[in-house]
Design a protein around this motif. Structure first.
Motif, PDB file in Angstrom:
ATOM      1  N   ASP A  59      -9.767  -3.771  -3.938  1.00 43.21           N
ATOM      2  CA  ASP A  59      -9.038  -3.270  -5.100  1.00 43.21           C
ATOM      3  C   ASP A  59      -9.867  -3.399  -6.370  1.00 43.21           C
ATOM      4  O   ASP A  59     -10.734  -4.280  -6.486  1.00 43.21           O
ATOM      5  CB  ASP A  59      -7.727  -4.041  -5.254  1.00 43.21           C
ATOM      6  N   GLY A 109      -9.175   0.629  -5.056  1.00 39.52           N
ATOM      7  CA  GLY A 109     -10.117   1.286  -5.954  1.00 39.52           C
ATOM      8  C   GLY A 109     -11.580   1.016  -5.680  1.00 39.52           C
ATOM      9  O   GLY A 109     -12.444   1.715  -6.217  1.00 39.52           O
ATOM     10  N   GLU A 154      -5.548  -3.228  -9.647  1.00 39.52           N
ATOM     11  CA  GLU A 154      -4.295  -3.836  -9.227  1.00 39.52           C
ATOM     12  C   GLU A 154      -4.333  -4.098  -7.725  1.00 39.52           C
ATOM     13  O   GLU A 154      -4.987  -3.362  -6.987  1.00 39.52           O
ATOM     14  CB  GLU A 154      -3.113  -2.899  -9.536  1.00 39.52           C
ATOM     15  N   ASP A 197      -4.574  -1.206  -4.877  1.00 36.18           N
ATOM     16  CA  ASP A 197      -4.971   0.116  -5.378  1.00 36.18           C
ATOM     17  C   ASP A 197      -6.140   0.715  -4.591  1.00 36.18           C
ATOM     18  O   ASP A 197      -6.409   1.909  -4.678  1.00 36.18           O
ATOM     19  CB  ASP A 197      -5.271   0.087  -6.876  1.00 36.18           C
TER      20      ASP A 197
END
Length: 728
Positions: A577, A585, A580, A583
């Motif tokens: 992540d 990401g 968050e 996520d």
């Protein structure tokens, strides 16, 4: 009168008087013609020692560590084949001269004189150093070695065995060849020697082929420190897995007979052997060394009385191969020849410019067979269910694993090695399943010795393999960094590009591991890597980039003969992540097997012109984390991921920051001696306004304070806002 002149006059007078040291009769095995040839090499070696000192006194020569007293190594050369790779002690001129007699077209006296003079015409180093070495004689050059060449000799011997089963594309060594390395009795105590000998025995005991002949030239002293009587035999005579042989190196016939027996054992059994060769050291350590300052005159004279050339004249006469007056004529002719040719050698040109000196830091490229990558069928067979998973975003460590598998599929001479890389699959699982998929001889679980891991890699590259060694943690590299600095990176330099040992060294490193291991497992200093000429240092931060950069690193090693260090940020291995929880990401999809990121290509995220954040590794992750808060402060930012830390991608970097009002360098490594210093210098030279945020000059603690000395997301936000003059 110096000791060299005393030894010279003693030889002339004692041969004329037929006053020889006592010794046994000549052993069988050397023909008269061969024995005379070896004596000639001994005489030339002695003449070169004397001439090198005269050249230095005249300011025309630059090296005086000689081989006098070690001329018995000529017999060892005769016991080996000229295609047996030989890593030589610096006192082995007689070996090189005798081997040259086995290969047509060699003029080794002239070559060595050019080396003494540091002439740019020196055929091995191009005038960069006085080294023993020759491509035609399969003698890689060594600088002033202690024992740092022994680990790579073990690697070369291992590669000889592996090449029988898996012939590499660029194989250099004969299928039935052996490797040889020589060193002094003092050097035998060095950690690199002990590690190499231990590794050889460890491998042999497990049944692995390792055709290696260790030759210890025991003259009883290391510069001024004596070796305890009987130490070498006591410490080396009963090593597991290594056969011990002992010979008198003052006796040309015995040295040859025992060396031949040892070499035949190694060649036939494919097992290592240790040849303990008694020698003496004449003249002292080097030209400026006066042995009577630390040895009694009686001790010095006792060694001089045992001059191996005097023993050779006696033995040749007893064998009916050469009469003393004929031996004396050979000696005098050798001295006259070397002196005459030296007068010409000192007139030859030298290197003049930095560009000329540096021309061989980067080795020449080599032709490689074309490849279209692994076939779909081969990938399906190897990856199985992982093929479907490659369509989904994944963590960094898994994408590196898949990239390694594809590279091993594509290139059959890629070999991985390191502690725990095989059955365990690496401490962090990066090499999981690779040993099962490709075999234990391509994914090698090594013993716990970083010097031996890197030596194995260097030596295997000498026989055309493409090694991908792993050092478990960056801090562990410091145990063995000279194998990269003093051996791997210098080989092209000191061989004028004739020898190379390409590799991709994978290291798990940098900081930010939460509460694990302190500075032993969180090392954020790259200084020892960044200042090695010719070395390429890569540092990815995302999984997709890591896969593409690893492929480019292998291409650089395979096609351009480069030494590449691939630094993998440990803390980012499992990262999912970005902003968050959940996520995803920082996950990325596995790029197509032919996708690469070229050397010098930087990554740019965003187009903002207020500020460019220049960073790498964990700094890239943290800078991306900081972007929302920086944007909330009204700043338009771009984040530039360096990716390639050495050499710095200056042109691409300057293009990436063009048009930005300010530059912030975020360096997760220490303030002193790391990347940020070079970046700040570059920007200052280009008139670009820049500031830096770095780690403190501190080791990393274990526990909750693990990140205290390191830049944080909050630090980056504050530095960015303050630099832009906006205030917090």
């Amino acid at each position: 009168m110096d000791r060299a002149e005393i030894v010279h006059r003693n030889f002339l007078s004692r041969v004329a008087a037929q006053d020889f040291p006592e010794g046994p009769s000549p052993r069988a095995g050397l023909s008269g013609e061969a024995a005379v040839s070896l004596f000639r090499a001994q005489c030339l070696s002695r003449a070169l020692d004397r001439t090198s000192r005269a050249m230095q006194r005249a300011g025309q020569g630059f090296y005086t560590i000689g081989s006098s007293g070690h001329e018995g190594m000529a017999a060892v050369a005769h016991a080996l084949r000229p295609d047996d790779i030989a890593f030589l002690h610096y006192r082995d001129a007689a070996f090189q001269l005798a081997r040259a007699d086995q290969v047509p077209g060699q003029d080794m006296v002239w070559d060595m004189l050019l080396s003494f003079a540091c002439s740019s015409e020196d055929p091995i180093s191009g005038g960069r150093h006085k080294v023993l070495g020759s491509k035609a004689l399969m003698i890689p050059p060594q600088t002033s070695t202690i024992a740092s060449h022994l680990p790579k000799a073990v690697g070369a011997a291992y590669a000889l065995g592996l090449a029988r089963r898996r012939p590499p594309e660029h194989r250099e060594l004969a299928v039935d060849g052996i490797a040889m390395c020589s060193f002094g009795d003092a050097s035998a105590n060095h950690s690199t020697a002990q590690g190499a000998i231990n590794t050889a025995g460890w491998t042999s005991v497990q049944g692995g082929p390792l055709p290696l002949l260790f030759v210890c030239e025991d003259n009883g002293i290391g510069i001024s420190v004596k070796t305890p009587t009987g130490w070498i035999e006591a410490s080396m005579g009963h090593r597991p897995g290594i056969r011990y042989f002992k010979a008198d190196g003052l006796d040309l016939y015995e040295a040859h007979a025992v060396a031949r027996e040892a070499a035949e054992y190694v060649r036939r059994r494919r097992k290592p052997a240790f040849l303990h060769l008694r020698t003496v050291r004449l003249y002292g350590h080097a030209g400026a060394d006066v042995p009577t300052t630390y040895l009694s005159k009686a001790e010095v004279e006792a060694d001089e009385a045992n001059d191996p050339l005097l023993h050779s004249v006696r033995l040749l006469a007893q064998a009916g191969a050469l009469q003393p007056d004929q031996a004396l004529a050979i000696y005098e002719d050798s001295c006259a020849l070397v002196e005459a040719r030296a007068r010409e050698a000192v007139t030859r040109p030298h290197l003049q410019t930095a560009a000329e000196v540096m021309a061989s830091i980067v080795p020449p490229s080599r032709a490689c067979a074309a490849t279209n990558g692994p076939s779909a069928q081969a990938r399906a067979a190897v990856f199985g269910s992982d093929l479907k998973a490659q369509d989904e975003p994944q963590i960094l460590s898994r994408l590196i694993n898949w990239a390694l598998a594809d590279l091993m599929l594509e290139h059959g001479d890629v070999v991985l090695m390191g502690e725990d890389v095989g059955r365990k699959g690496g401490v962090y699982g990066v090499t999981q399943k690779l040993q099962t998929r490709f075999g234990s001889d391509r994914v090698i679980d090594t013993l716990l010795d970083e010097q031996s891991i890197l030596g194995l890699s260097i030596g295997m590259a000498h026989n055309g393999f493409l090694p991908l060694p792993e050092i478990q943690f960056l801090a562990y590299l410091h145990n063995a960094e000279d194998q990269i600095r003093g051996e791997a990176a210098t080989l092209p330099f000191f061989s004028n590009g004739q020898f190379s040992n390409p590799m991709v060294l994978r290291i798990a490193g940098l900081g930010y591991q939460k509460g694990f291991g302190g500075h032993f497992h969180n090392d954020n200093s790259l200084a020892v890597l960044r200042d090695i000429p010719g070395l390429i240092l890569a540092c990815p931060s995302t999984g997709a980039e890591a896969a593409m950069m690893l492929r480019e690193s292998v291409r650089l090693a395979r096609e351009e003969n480069r030494v590449v260090v691939f630094l993998e940020p440990i803390a980012l291995y499992p990262m999912r992540d970005l902003h968050e929880p959940g996520d995803g990401g920082w996950l990325s999809r596995y790029p197509a097997p032919d996708a690469r990121i070229a050397l010098g290509e930087v990554g740019v995220h965003g187009e903002g012109a207020d500020l460019a954040i220049v960073t790498y590794g964990n700094g890239h992750f943290l800078s991306r984390q900081a972007l929302p808060e920086i944007a909330a402060a009204g700043l338009a930012v771009r984040v530039i991921d360096l990716r390639w830390l050495a050499p710095l991608p200056e042109a691409a970097l300057l293009a990436a920051v063009a048009g930005c009002a300010q530059v912030l360098v975020v360096d997760e490594c220490r303030k002193s001696g790391n990347v940020s210093e070079a970046l700040m210098t570059l920007f200052a030279e280009q008139g670009i306004s820049a500031a830096r945020l770095t780690a403190q000059d501190s080791f990393i603690a274990t526990g909750p304070a693990y990140a205290a000395p390191l830049p944080s997301r909050e630090d980056i936000v504050a530095a960015a806002v303050n630099l832009a003059g906006r205030g917090v």
